[in-house]
Every structure is written in C-alpha cells, then in structure tokens.
Design a protein around this motif. Structure first.
Motif, PDB file in Angstrom:
ATOM      1  N   LEU A 135       0.803  -1.228   0.000  1.00  0.00           N
ATOM      2  CA  LEU A 135       0.000   0.000   0.000  1.00  0.00           C
ATOM      3  C   LEU A 135       0.834   1.275   0.000  1.00  0.00           C
ATOM      4  O   LEU A 135       0.359   2.330  -0.411  1.00  0.00           O
ATOM      5  CB  LEU A 135      -0.913   0.028   1.237  1.00  0.00           C
ATOM      6  N   TYR A 136       2.072   1.183   0.480  1.00  0.00           N
ATOM      7  CA  TYR A 136       2.915   2.368   0.606  1.00  0.00           C
ATOM      8  C   TYR A 136       4.022   2.421  -0.429  1.00  0.00           C
ATOM      9  O   TYR A 136       4.905   3.260  -0.366  1.00  0.00           O
ATOM     10  CB  TYR A 136       3.484   2.438   2.030  1.00  0.00           C
ATOM     11  N   GLY A 137       3.992   1.503  -1.381  1.00  0.00           N
ATOM     12  CA  GLY A 137       4.974   1.506  -2.456  1.00  0.00           C
ATOM     13  C   GLY A 137       6.213   0.684  -2.199  1.00  0.00           C
ATOM     14  O   GLY A 137       7.104   0.634  -3.034  1.00  0.00           O
ATOM     15  N   ASN A 138       6.297   0.031  -1.024  1.00  0.00           N
ATOM     16  CA  ASN A 138       7.444  -0.836  -0.748  1.00  0.00           C
ATOM     17  C   ASN A 138       7.383  -2.056  -1.655  1.00  0.00           C
ATOM     18  O   ASN A 138       6.311  -2.594  -1.918  1.00  0.00           O
ATOM     19  CB  ASN A 138       7.430  -1.303   0.712  1.00  0.00           C
ATOM     20  N   LEU A 139       8.537  -2.494  -2.124  1.00  0.00           N
ATOM     21  CA  LEU A 139       8.621  -3.651  -3.011  1.00  0.00           C
ATOM     22  C   LEU A 139       8.926  -4.920  -2.216  1.00  0.00           C
ATOM     23  O   LEU A 139       9.816  -4.927  -1.366  1.00  0.00           O
ATOM     24  CB  LEU A 139       9.697  -3.429  -4.073  1.00  0.00           C
ATOM     25  N   TRP A 140       8.160  -5.960  -2.509  1.00  0.00           N
ATOM     26  CA  TRP A 140       8.297  -7.263  -1.872  1.00  0.00           C
ATOM     27  C   TRP A 140       8.548  -8.315  -2.937  1.00  0.00           C
ATOM     28  O   TRP A 140       8.004  -8.233  -4.025  1.00  0.00           O
ATOM     29  CB  TRP A 140       6.990  -7.658  -1.195  1.00  0.00           C
ATOM     30  N   ASP A 141       9.324  -9.331  -2.586  1.00  0.00           N
ATOM     31  CA  ASP A 141       9.416 -10.550  -3.387  1.00  0.00           C
ATOM     32  C   ASP A 141       8.442 -11.560  -2.804  1.00  0.00           C
ATOM     33  O   ASP A 141       8.475 -11.818  -1.591  1.00  0.00           O
ATOM     34  CB  ASP A 141      10.813 -11.176  -3.311  1.00  0.00           C
ATOM     35  N   LEU A 142       7.570 -12.108  -3.636  1.00  0.00           N
ATOM     36  CA  LEU A 142       6.856 -13.329  -3.285  1.00  0.00           C
ATOM     37  C   LEU A 142       7.731 -14.429  -3.858  1.00  0.00           C
ATOM     38  O   LEU A 142       7.982 -14.457  -5.070  1.00  0.00           O
ATOM     39  CB  LEU A 142       5.461 -13.364  -3.912  1.00  0.00           C
ATOM     40  N   VAL A 143       8.241 -15.294  -3.000  1.00  0.00           N
ATOM     41  CA  VAL A 143       9.254 -16.235  -3.464  1.00  0.00           C
ATOM     42  C   VAL A 143       9.048 -17.626  -2.870  1.00  0.00           C
ATOM     43  O   VAL A 143       8.738 -17.769  -1.695  1.00  0.00           O
ATOM     44  CB  VAL A 143      10.682 -15.713  -3.146  1.00  0.00           C
ATOM     45  N   GLN A 144       9.195 -18.612  -3.741  1.00  0.00           N
ATOM     46  CA  GLN A 144       9.274 -19.997  -3.303  1.00  0.00           C
ATOM     47  C   GLN A 144      10.683 -20.455  -3.647  1.00  0.00           C
ATOM     48  O   GLN A 144      11.042 -20.600  -4.815  1.00  0.00           O
ATOM     49  CB  GLN A 144       8.242 -20.884  -3.991  1.00  0.00           C
ATOM     50  N   PHE A 145      11.488 -20.626  -2.606  1.00  0.00           N
ATOM     51  CA  PHE A 145      12.875 -21.025  -2.820  1.00  0.00           C
ATOM     52  C   PHE A 145      12.951 -22.481  -3.249  1.00  0.00           C
ATOM     53  O   PHE A 145      12.119 -23.303  -2.851  1.00  0.00           O
ATOM     54  CB  PHE A 145      13.688 -20.832  -1.533  1.00  0.00           C
ATOM     55  N   ASN A 146      13.958 -22.787  -4.059  1.00  0.00           N
ATOM     56  CA  ASN A 146      14.222 -24.174  -4.439  1.00  0.00           C
ATOM     57  C   ASN A 146      14.457 -25.006  -3.186  1.00  0.00           C
ATOM     58  O   ASN A 146      14.905 -24.487  -2.152  1.00  0.00           O
ATOM     59  CB  ASN A 146      15.448 -24.269  -5.348  1.00  0.00           C
ATOM     60  N   GLU A 147      14.182 -26.289  -3.298  1.00  0.00           N
ATOM     61  CA  GLU A 147      14.329 -27.193  -2.164  1.00  0.00           C
ATOM     62  C   GLU A 147      15.718 -27.152  -1.527  1.00  0.00           C
ATOM     63  O   GLU A 147      15.857 -27.260  -0.315  1.00  0.00           O
ATOM     64  CB  GLU A 147      14.015 -28.621  -2.631  1.00  0.00           C
ATOM     65  N   ASP A 148      16.758 -26.986  -2.338  1.00  0.00           N
ATOM     66  CA  ASP A 148      18.125 -27.016  -1.822  1.00  0.00           C
ATOM     67  C   ASP A 148      18.655 -25.635  -1.423  1.00  0.00           C
ATOM     68  O   ASP A 148      19.807 -25.513  -1.012  1.00  0.00           O
ATOM     69  CB  ASP A 148      19.066 -27.658  -2.838  1.00  0.00           C
ATOM     70  N   HIS A 149      17.828 -24.607  -1.499  1.00  0.00           N
ATOM     71  CA  HIS A 149      18.279 -23.259  -1.150  1.00  0.00           C
ATOM     72  C   HIS A 149      18.328 -23.098   0.372  1.00  0.00           C
ATOM     73  O   HIS A 149      17.445 -23.572   1.074  1.00  0.00           O
ATOM     74  CB  HIS A 149      17.338 -22.206  -1.760  1.00  0.00           C
ATOM     75  N   PRO A 150      19.362 -22.414   0.899  1.00  0.00           N
ATOM     76  CA  PRO A 150      19.483 -22.238   2.352  1.00  0.00           C
ATOM     77  C   PRO A 150      18.300 -21.507   3.004  1.00  0.00           C
ATOM     78  O   PRO A 150      18.044 -21.692   4.180  1.00  0.00           O
ATOM     79  CB  PRO A 150      20.760 -21.405   2.517  1.00  0.00           C
ATOM     80  N   MET A 151      17.577 -20.692   2.239  1.00  0.00           N
ATOM     81  CA  MET A 151      16.447 -19.965   2.810  1.00  0.00           C
ATOM     82  C   MET A 151      15.180 -20.831   2.858  1.00  0.00           C
ATOM     83  O   MET A 151      14.166 -20.425   3.398  1.00  0.00           O
ATOM     84  CB  MET A 151      16.155 -18.710   2.004  1.00  0.00           C
TER      85      MET A 151
END
Length: 95
Positions: free
Chosen positions: A74-90
């Motif tokens: 709503l305030y113009g901040n940018l977000w990632d909607l992300v599904q990390f790969n299975e082997d990604h540390p996140m």
C-alpha cells in the motif's frame, strides 16, 4: 503480525512518528526489494495476492534460487513473493 502458529517469525508494523519519517514512507530501501514473503506454494499464493488486487510490478519468473514475482504494498514498498528451491538455504527453518 506473524503467521498462524508461528513461534518466532514476526513483522512489526510501525507508523511514522515524525515529519521527516513520513518523507520516506514507501521508499525506505531506495526503490529496491527489501521484504521477502516466502511460500511453500507459489501459484496458490500468487493467485491469492492477485485476487486481493495487489499490484505486481514484475511478473513471475524462474530464477536460480526459485520462483519469484515482485509486488508493491500500500505504501509503495517492493516485496518478493518467493518460493525457494528445495536445496536453497532460505528454504526451511533456521536452527
């Protein structure tokens, strides 16, 4: 705010309390993505966000680390909607 059943993941939403802070609303990061909303089902959550009328500024794409799309709050901040790969540390919990 925190996900249902969460025991440590939270976001604190705070209002600007001084005039100088109000100048930076929506531009805290200089126009870069700095907030990440992780999901275990990208397509499901992408559809939910679209249905709520949220504006995506970058369409979904496959990246080296997973599936991602960028949306604006709503305030113009940018977000990632992300599904990390299975082997990604996140992907998964942090011990």
């Amino acid at each position: 705010m925190s996900p249902k059943g969460s025991r440590g993941t939270t976001i604190l939403l705070a209002k600007a309390s001084k005039p100088i802070q109000k100048e930076f609303i929506g531009n805290q990061s200089g126009g870069r993505v700095f907030l990440f909303l992780g999901t275990d089902d990208f397509l499901r959550d992408y559809q939910k966000v679209l249905e709520k009328g949220i504006e995506f500024v970058r369409e979904p794409k496959q990246a080296d680390y997973g599936t991602v799309a960028v949306f604006k709050d709503l305030y113009g901040n940018l977000w990632d909607l992300v599904q990390f790969n299975e082997d990604h540390p996140m992907n998964g919990s942090i011990d």
